[in-house]
Design a protein around this motif. Sequence first.
Motif, mmCIF file in Angstrom:
data_model
loop_
_atom_site.group_PDB
_atom_site.id
_atom_site.type_symbol
_atom_site.label_atom_id
_atom_site.label_comp_id
_atom_site.label_asym_id
_atom_site.label_seq_id
_atom_site.Cartn_x
_atom_site.Cartn_y
_atom_site.Cartn_z
ATOM 1 N N PHE A 167 77.474 48.483 -33.545
ATOM 2 C CA PHE A 167 76.915 47.902 -32.318
ATOM 3 C C PHE A 167 76.646 48.977 -31.276
ATOM 4 C CE2 PHE A 167 79.495 44.559 -34.294
ATOM 5 C CZ PHE A 167 78.544 43.553 -34.389
ATOM 6 N N HIS A 168 75.683 48.674 -30.432
ATOM 7 C CA HIS A 168 75.294 49.567 -29.346
ATOM 8 C C HIS A 168 75.240 48.730 -28.073
ATOM 9 C CE1 HIS A 168 71.746 51.790 -27.251
ATOM 10 N NE2 HIS A 168 72.881 52.379 -26.922
ATOM 11 N N ILE A 169 76.017 49.116 -27.097
ATOM 12 C CA ILE A 169 76.055 48.343 -25.847
ATOM 13 C C ILE A 169 75.895 49.314 -24.685
ATOM 14 C CG2 ILE A 169 77.410 46.738 -24.427
ATOM 15 C CD1 ILE A 169 78.948 46.054 -27.094
ATOM 16 N N PHE A 170 74.802 49.180 -23.970
ATOM 17 C CA PHE A 170 74.487 50.114 -22.881
ATOM 18 C C PHE A 170 74.384 49.303 -21.598
ATOM 19 C CE2 PHE A 170 71.393 52.701 -20.442
ATOM 20 C CZ PHE A 170 72.043 53.916 -20.464
ATOM 21 N N ALA A 171 75.411 49.387 -20.762
ATOM 22 C CA ALA A 171 75.505 48.461 -19.626
ATOM 23 C C ALA A 171 74.833 48.969 -18.354
ATOM 24 C CB ALA A 171 76.974 48.141 -19.355
ATOM 25 N N SER B 141 73.357 52.822 -15.940
ATOM 26 C CA SER B 141 73.439 54.274 -15.816
ATOM 27 C C SER B 141 73.584 54.687 -14.362
ATOM 28 C CB SER B 141 72.228 54.929 -16.482
ATOM 29 O OG SER B 141 71.092 54.841 -15.683
ATOM 30 N N GLN B 142 73.819 55.994 -14.162
ATOM 31 C CA GLN B 142 73.975 56.596 -12.823
ATOM 32 C C GLN B 142 75.017 55.865 -11.980
ATOM 33 O OE1 GLN B 142 73.496 59.336 -11.565
ATOM 34 N NE2 GLN B 142 73.692 59.009 -9.399
ATOM 35 N N SER B 143 76.233 55.742 -12.522
ATOM 36 C CA SER B 143 77.336 55.191 -11.731
ATOM 37 C C SER B 143 78.273 56.338 -11.359
ATOM 38 C CB SER B 143 78.105 54.140 -12.528
ATOM 39 O OG SER B 143 79.284 53.780 -11.822
HETATM 40 C C1 PLP Z 1 68.343 56.279 -20.788
HETATM 41 C C2 PLP Z 1 69.328 56.023 -21.813
HETATM 42 C C3 PLP Z 1 70.488 56.798 -21.884
HETATM 43 C C4 PLP Z 1 70.788 57.905 -20.930
HETATM 44 O O1 PLP Z 1 71.082 57.467 -19.652
HETATM 45 P P1 PLP Z 1 71.627 58.489 -18.551
HETATM 46 O O2 PLP Z 1 71.783 57.684 -17.339
HETATM 47 O O3 PLP Z 1 70.618 59.573 -18.419
HETATM 48 O O4 PLP Z 1 72.925 59.028 -19.065
HETATM 49 C C5 PLP Z 1 71.377 56.527 -22.895
HETATM 50 N N1 PLP Z 1 71.141 55.538 -23.790
HETATM 51 C C6 PLP Z 1 70.047 54.761 -23.740
HETATM 52 C C7 PLP Z 1 69.866 53.693 -24.734
HETATM 53 C C8 PLP Z 1 69.104 54.970 -22.747
HETATM 54 O O5 PLP Z 1 68.031 54.190 -22.703
#
Ligand code: PLP
Length: 420
Positions: free
Chosen positions: A212-216, A218-220
């Motif tokens: 799984f890939h979960i990306f909640a 960025s830039q925190s």
């Molecule tokens: C943009 C992105 C990142 C990187 O995000 P950062 O804020 O630059 O660390 C990582 N994973 C996915 C899936 C992204 O779309």
Amino acid sequence: MDIPVNATPAKAAMPVHCAMNQFQVQDGDLVIGGERLTQLVGRLGQTPFYAYDRSLMAQRVAELRAVLPVGLKLHYAMKANPLPQLVKFMVGLVDGIDIASAGELKVAMAAHANPLEVSFAGPGKREAELLAAVNAGVLINLESFREVTALEAICASTGLTARVALRVNPDFELKGSGMRMGGGAKPFGVDVEQIPQMLKAVAHAGLGFEGFHIFAGSQSLQANAICEAQQKSFELALQLSALAPAPVRSINLGGGLGVPYYPGEKRLELALIGENLHLLAQRAEAELPGAALVLELGRYLVAEAGVYVTRVLDRKLSRGQVFLVTDGGLNHHLSASGNFGQVVRKNYPVAIGNRMDSRSKEIASVVGPLCTPLDLLADRMDLPVAQAGDLFVVFQSGAYGASASPQGFLGHPACLEVLV
Ligand SMILES: *Cc1c(COP(=O)(O)O)cnc(C)c1O
């Protein structure tokens, strides 16, 4: 010629902030990659350019490694900075590369990234891109049912097994994040409610499920918020693994680690994030043996290592306000102009790179050469008094710079990029 240097600003100055940078100064010159800025400019023979300092990127990775659990995989998300030499350098430092297009796949492969440790995310993957990814043997983060069907057909025609993970759009988001990438209605990933059905589709299509890939988000800059999101992501992956058609081998917890850009922003507390990930790694070992945790970072690894350098072409006074006009602007550095997703425009940390010791200061605005009021690199900042020929430097410029800017807009030359 009389140049008024102590002009009264037309409006109140923006708050002054200390230079948020790690570069040394020598005889009034900023030192970049061990070289004085004026020397570097002479050697390159042109402005504007971006310079990325290898030692600072290596230092970032080392700092992270020092707090992260040993088995955790650190990936570089190359959309932050896809310069081929930089990607090659990062391949030597990190465990894997995250790509977002077939174009990035080419760069990653040319940089000798190990395909087993390359993962491909993105909400709109063309069939040709999926085919290239299957042929290269990289992990594909599935973001729709259409991709399952397309991959089934590709696998049937090539005889290969696609390696896939499910990108989950969770029902939470990363708090205090500059760019939200999960939670609510999103074009990224598949809503957690639809994941059980998607797992069935993946099994039925005979794809090689890996995790799984979960990306909640960025830039925190809030370590607590990042820890909470990582904890929730882990719990979610754990729950979903009960429905998986094969053992989970990878849990990609996304990234979210931010860097300070603006006055008052502080560097992240890495220790807290490290402690939290140690706990999660222990749990993974006990509850999901064989599953590796992955962290994918773009900005955090490269942003602070980069500077953008442009030359002052002109110095103008308009109704009491000083304008320094430079040979590059938002066409090369959209983020510094405040037009790359920022809600309120704020000044990036900047300097006059060949007058670092200057005590004679004034309030000045720095603008690029484009005929638009958006082309603003510094709004009424307290800067050393500068003249045509001086070098204006924008710090924190290693991520989302050259490749995230409209270089064709107004037809000025593209900027150079160098690794130092
Ligand atoms: C943009 C992105 C990142 C990187 O995000 P950062 O804020 O630059 O660390 C990582 N994973 C996915 C899936 C992204 O779309």
